[in-house]
Design a protein around this motif. Structure first.
Motif, PDB file in Angstrom:
ATOM      1  N   VAL A  68      49.645  94.673  68.028  1.00  0.00           N
ATOM      2  CA  VAL A  68      49.525  93.234  68.220  1.00  0.00           C
ATOM      3  C   VAL A  68      50.283  92.552  67.090  1.00  0.00           C
ATOM      4  N   PHE A  69      51.194  91.640  67.470  1.00  0.00           N
ATOM      5  CA  PHE A  69      51.987  90.952  66.454  1.00  0.00           C
ATOM      6  C   PHE A  69      52.356  89.559  66.941  1.00  0.00           C
ATOM      7  N   THR A  70      52.771  88.731  66.002  1.00  0.00           N
ATOM      8  CA  THR A  70      53.180  87.365  66.320  1.00  0.00           C
ATOM      9  C   THR A  70      54.629  87.184  65.913  1.00  0.00           C
ATOM     10  N   GLN A  71      55.396  86.577  66.837  1.00  0.00           N
ATOM     11  CA  GLN A  71      56.800  86.304  66.577  1.00  0.00           C
ATOM     12  C   GLN A  71      57.121  84.963  67.215  1.00  0.00           C
ATOM     13  N   ASN A  72      57.727  84.064  66.468  1.00  0.00           N
ATOM     14  CA  ASN A  72      58.046  82.713  66.954  1.00  0.00           C
ATOM     15  C   ASN A  72      56.817  82.011  67.520  1.00  0.00           C
ATOM     16  N   ASN A  73      55.696  82.158  66.843  1.00  0.00           N
ATOM     17  CA  ASN A  73      54.417  81.534  67.228  1.00  0.00           C
ATOM     18  C   ASN A  73      53.866  82.020  68.570  1.00  0.00           C
ATOM     19  N   ILE A  74      54.317  83.161  69.030  1.00  0.00           N
ATOM     20  CA  ILE A  74      53.807  83.767  70.267  1.00  0.00           C
ATOM     21  C   ILE A  74      53.183  85.103  69.906  1.00  0.00           C
ATOM     22  N   GLN A  75      51.967  85.347  70.392  1.00  0.00           N
ATOM     23  CA  GLN A  75      51.316  86.638  70.131  1.00  0.00           C
ATOM     24  C   GLN A  75      51.710  87.624  71.220  1.00  0.00           C
ATOM     25  N   TYR A  76      52.184  88.767  70.789  1.00  0.00           N
ATOM     26  CA  TYR A  76      52.610  89.831  71.689  1.00  0.00           C
ATOM     27  C   TYR A  76      51.704  91.040  71.539  1.00  0.00           C
ATOM     28  N   GLU A  77      51.656  91.837  72.596  1.00  0.00           N
ATOM     29  CA  GLU A  77      50.975  93.129  72.573  1.00  0.00           C
ATOM     30  C   GLU A  77      51.965  94.154  73.104  1.00  0.00           C
ATOM     31  N   ALA A  78      52.430  95.037  72.226  1.00  0.00           N
ATOM     32  CA  ALA A  78      53.374  96.087  72.617  1.00  0.00           C
ATOM     33  C   ALA A  78      52.588  97.379  72.780  1.00  0.00           C
ATOM     34  N   GLU A  79      52.726  97.989  73.939  1.00  0.00           N
ATOM     35  CA  GLU A  79      51.934  99.174  74.265  1.00  0.00           C
ATOM     36  C   GLU A  79      52.804 100.419  74.289  1.00  0.00           C
ATOM     37  N   PHE A  80      52.265 101.488  73.693  1.00  0.00           N
ATOM     38  CA  PHE A  80      52.980 102.756  73.576  1.00  0.00           C
ATOM     39  C   PHE A  80      52.079 103.902  74.008  1.00  0.00           C
ATOM     40  N   SER A  81      52.682 104.943  74.570  1.00  0.00           N
ATOM     41  CA  SER A  81      51.918 106.141  74.935  1.00  0.00           C
ATOM     42  C   SER A  81      51.546 106.896  73.666  1.00  0.00           C
ATOM     43  N   ASP A  82      50.743 107.930  73.824  1.00  0.00           N
ATOM     44  CA  ASP A  82      50.340 108.774  72.693  1.00  0.00           C
ATOM     45  C   ASP A  82      51.535 109.444  72.013  1.00  0.00           C
ATOM     46  N   THR A  83      52.632 109.613  72.773  1.00  0.00           N
ATOM     47  CA  THR A  83      53.805 110.292  72.223  1.00  0.00           C
ATOM     48  C   THR A  83      54.854 109.324  71.680  1.00  0.00           C
ATOM     49  N   GLY A  84      54.598 108.017  71.802  1.00  0.00           N
ATOM     50  CA  GLY A  84      55.529 107.027  71.272  1.00  0.00           C
ATOM     51  C   GLY A  84      56.435 106.397  72.309  1.00  0.00           C
ATOM     52  N   GLU A  85      56.228 106.701  73.575  1.00  0.00           N
ATOM     53  CA  GLU A  85      57.035 106.066  74.623  1.00  0.00           C
ATOM     54  C   GLU A  85      56.591 104.608  74.766  1.00  0.00           C
ATOM     55  N   TRP A  86      57.555 103.678  74.725  1.00  0.00           N
ATOM     56  CA  TRP A  86      57.241 102.264  74.917  1.00  0.00           C
ATOM     57  C   TRP A  86      56.895 102.039  76.383  1.00  0.00           C
ATOM     58  N   LEU A  87      55.747 101.449  76.634  1.00  0.00           N
ATOM     59  CA  LEU A  87      55.276 101.229  77.998  1.00  0.00           C
ATOM     60  C   LEU A  87      55.522  99.795  78.460  1.00  0.00           C
ATOM     61  N   GLU A  88      55.156  98.836  77.615  1.00  0.00           N
ATOM     62  CA  GLU A  88      55.359  97.431  77.964  1.00  0.00           C
ATOM     63  C   GLU A  88      55.040  96.554  76.763  1.00  0.00           C
ATOM     64  N   THR A  89      55.515  95.321  76.843  1.00  0.00           N
ATOM     65  CA  THR A  89      55.163  94.282  75.882  1.00  0.00           C
ATOM     66  C   THR A  89      54.746  93.071  76.694  1.00  0.00           C
ATOM     67  N   GLU A  90      53.592  92.516  76.373  1.00  0.00           N
ATOM     68  CA  GLU A  90      53.063  91.397  77.151  1.00  0.00           C
ATOM     69  C   GLU A  90      52.722  90.218  76.260  1.00  0.00           C
ATOM     70  N   TYR A  91      52.738  89.027  76.893  1.00  0.00           N
ATOM     71  CA  TYR A  91      52.373  87.812  76.176  1.00  0.00           C
ATOM     72  C   TYR A  91      51.947  86.746  77.174  1.00  0.00           C
ATOM     73  N   TYR A  92      51.092  85.825  76.696  1.00  0.00           N
ATOM     74  CA  TYR A  92      50.571  84.750  77.528  1.00  0.00           C
ATOM     75  C   TYR A  92      51.585  83.622  77.621  1.00  0.00           C
ATOM     76  N   VAL A  93      51.621  83.003  78.791  1.00  0.00           N
ATOM     77  CA  VAL A  93      52.522  81.880  79.041  1.00  0.00           C
ATOM     78  C   VAL A  93      51.774  80.811  79.840  1.00  0.00           C
ATOM     79  N   THR A  94      52.492  79.769  80.208  1.00  0.00           N
ATOM     80  CA  THR A  94      51.940  78.744  81.093  1.00  0.00           C
ATOM     81  C   THR A  94      52.565  78.896  82.475  1.00  0.00           C
TER      82      THR A  94
END
Length: 157
Positions: A68-94
């Motif tokens: 979980v991190f914040t960039q440009n005042n938007i909170q993101y959640e970047a999800e990774f598998s147990d082995t380090g594979e990037w699965l997705e990055t999500e964030y709330y919008v309108t």
């Protein structure tokens, strides 16, 4: 003298009992410290490669790890598998950040429902749109591709 010894013994027993009670209560009511999450080096490296030098916190999920991190005042959640594979990055919008076709499909699929959450999910397979909807009694989550087709969200937490 025996009365004095009895009184002293009684005082000592009371002090010991009070000390023990205080210790037990302190143990019982001590704040519970959350366990530190041990993130595998491969997951940390994958995050660093995708999002260099961004401060973040980790959460553990069934599918792996979430940063979980914040960039440009938007909170993101970047999800990774147990082995380090990037699965997705999500964030709330309108609502205005959703494509019109996706909004139309939501209304077609669930007439009478209102959207309570809008979320964009960036994945290796493309961009997806997630909404939480309700009709006042039922609550549901829909996950759609950029053409408004319903999809299965494999990494929902």
């Amino acid at each position: 003298m025996s009365v004095e010894i009895t009184v002293i013994k009684s005082i000592i027993c009371n002090v010991i009992s009070l000390s023990l009670l205080t210790f037990l209560l302190a143990c019982y009511y001590s704040p519970i410290q959350p366990k530190a999450i041990v993130v595998p080096p491969s997951v940390k490296a994958a995050f660093q490669a995708k999002y260099p030098d961004i401060p973040h916190t980790w959460q553990r999920h069934d599918y792996g790890y979430e940063a979980v991190f914040t960039q440009n005042n938007i909170q993101y959640e970047a999800e990774f598998s147990d082995t380090g594979e990037w699965l997705e990055t999500e964030y709330y919008v309108t609502e205005k950040e959703f494509p019109p076709i996706v909004l139309e499909r939501i209304k077609e699929k669930r007439p009478g429902f209102i959207v309570t959450k809008y979320e964009i999910e960036i994945t290796p397979k493309g961009i997806f749109y997630e909404v939480d909807i309700t009709d006042g009694e039922l609550e549901e989550e829909l996950y759609l591709d950029s053409n408004g087709n319903l999809q299965v969200d494999l990494y929902e937490d």
